[in-house]
Design a protein around this motif. Structure first.
Motif, mmCIF file in Angstrom:
data_model
loop_
_atom_site.group_PDB
_atom_site.id
_atom_site.type_symbol
_atom_site.label_atom_id
_atom_site.label_comp_id
_atom_site.label_asym_id
_atom_site.label_seq_id
_atom_site.Cartn_x
_atom_site.Cartn_y
_atom_site.Cartn_z
ATOM 1 N N UNK A 17 26.948 79.650 129.907
ATOM 2 C CA UNK A 17 26.333 80.702 130.707
ATOM 3 C C UNK A 17 25.982 80.269 132.141
ATOM 4 N N UNK A 18 26.974 79.821 132.921
ATOM 5 C CA UNK A 18 26.695 79.409 134.300
ATOM 6 C C UNK A 18 26.133 80.561 135.129
ATOM 7 N N UNK A 19 25.265 80.343 136.065
ATOM 8 C CA UNK A 19 24.641 79.070 136.447
ATOM 9 C C UNK A 19 23.311 78.832 135.740
ATOM 10 N N UNK A 20 23.004 79.633 134.708
ATOM 11 C CA UNK A 20 21.695 79.530 134.050
ATOM 12 C C UNK A 20 21.465 78.220 133.308
ATOM 13 N N UNK A 22 22.943 75.113 134.173
ATOM 14 C CA UNK A 22 23.621 74.162 135.044
ATOM 15 C C UNK A 22 23.234 72.714 134.732
ATOM 16 N N UNK A 23 24.152 71.772 134.921
ATOM 17 C CA UNK A 23 23.814 70.358 134.737
ATOM 18 C C UNK A 23 22.677 69.900 135.662
ATOM 19 N N UNK A 24 22.531 70.550 136.808
ATOM 20 C CA UNK A 24 21.499 70.112 137.765
ATOM 21 C C UNK A 24 20.088 70.213 137.195
ATOM 22 N N UNK A 25 19.895 71.066 136.180
ATOM 23 C CA UNK A 25 18.572 71.170 135.560
ATOM 24 C C UNK A 25 18.196 69.890 134.812
ATOM 25 N N UNK A 26 19.169 69.078 134.469
ATOM 26 C CA UNK A 26 18.888 67.812 133.780
ATOM 27 C C UNK A 26 18.249 66.780 134.697
ATOM 28 N N UNK A 37 14.412 79.865 128.270
ATOM 29 C CA UNK A 37 14.949 78.528 128.555
ATOM 30 C C UNK A 37 16.206 78.606 129.406
ATOM 31 N N UNK A 38 16.209 79.492 130.411
ATOM 32 C CA UNK A 38 17.401 79.617 131.240
ATOM 33 C C UNK A 38 17.552 78.453 132.212
ATOM 34 N N UNK A 39 16.488 77.762 132.529
ATOM 35 C CA UNK A 39 16.596 76.633 133.453
ATOM 36 C C UNK A 39 16.626 75.315 132.690
ATOM 37 N N UNK A 40 17.656 75.170 131.867
ATOM 38 C CA UNK A 40 17.900 73.911 131.165
ATOM 39 C C UNK A 40 19.408 73.712 131.101
ATOM 40 N N UNK A 41 19.837 72.484 130.973
ATOM 41 C CA UNK A 41 21.270 72.203 130.832
ATOM 42 C C UNK A 41 21.691 72.510 129.407
ATOM 43 N N UNK A 42 22.888 73.084 129.264
ATOM 44 C CA UNK A 42 23.344 73.517 127.945
ATOM 45 C C UNK A 42 24.861 73.515 127.959
ATOM 46 N N UNK A 43 25.464 72.778 127.044
ATOM 47 C CA UNK A 43 26.918 72.781 126.935
ATOM 48 C C UNK A 43 27.347 73.884 125.971
#
Length: 87
Positions: A17-20, A22-26, A37-43
């Motif tokens: 679900x980009x950009x919600x 995004x890896x940058x949240x890590x 939890x939209x501001x978390x990294x998720x594969x």
């Protein structure tokens, strides 16, 4: 100890679900629950997902802290941490 990963370059094997998610949240330095939890990294639901954080320098790493999602969907089933120097 300072978090040497904060705001460093990060890539993941996939992004749900980009950009919600995004890896940058890590590496943003935040640990909080925001809504769903939209501001978390998720594969994506894939076999063998991975994440790479380039620390852009050499550091003595004495420990690594991982923070799972803070909602009911957080799962860390199998974690493997590799600290490596690539020249």
């Amino acid at each position: 100890m300072k978090n040497v990963a904060t705001l460093k370059a990060v890539t993941m094997s996939s992004e749900h679900n980009p950009p919600n998610h995004s890896p940058r949240y890590s590496v943003d330095g935040k640990v909080e629950k925001i809504g769903q939890a939209v501001e978390c990294s998720h594969t994506l639901g894939q076999l063998g997902p991975w994440m790479l954080i380039d620390l852009m320098n050499v550091f003595d790493v004495s420990y690594v802290t991982l923070v799972n999602r803070l909602d009911e969907h957080g799962m860390l089933l199998y974690i493997k941490i590799i600290v490596n120097i690539v020249i």
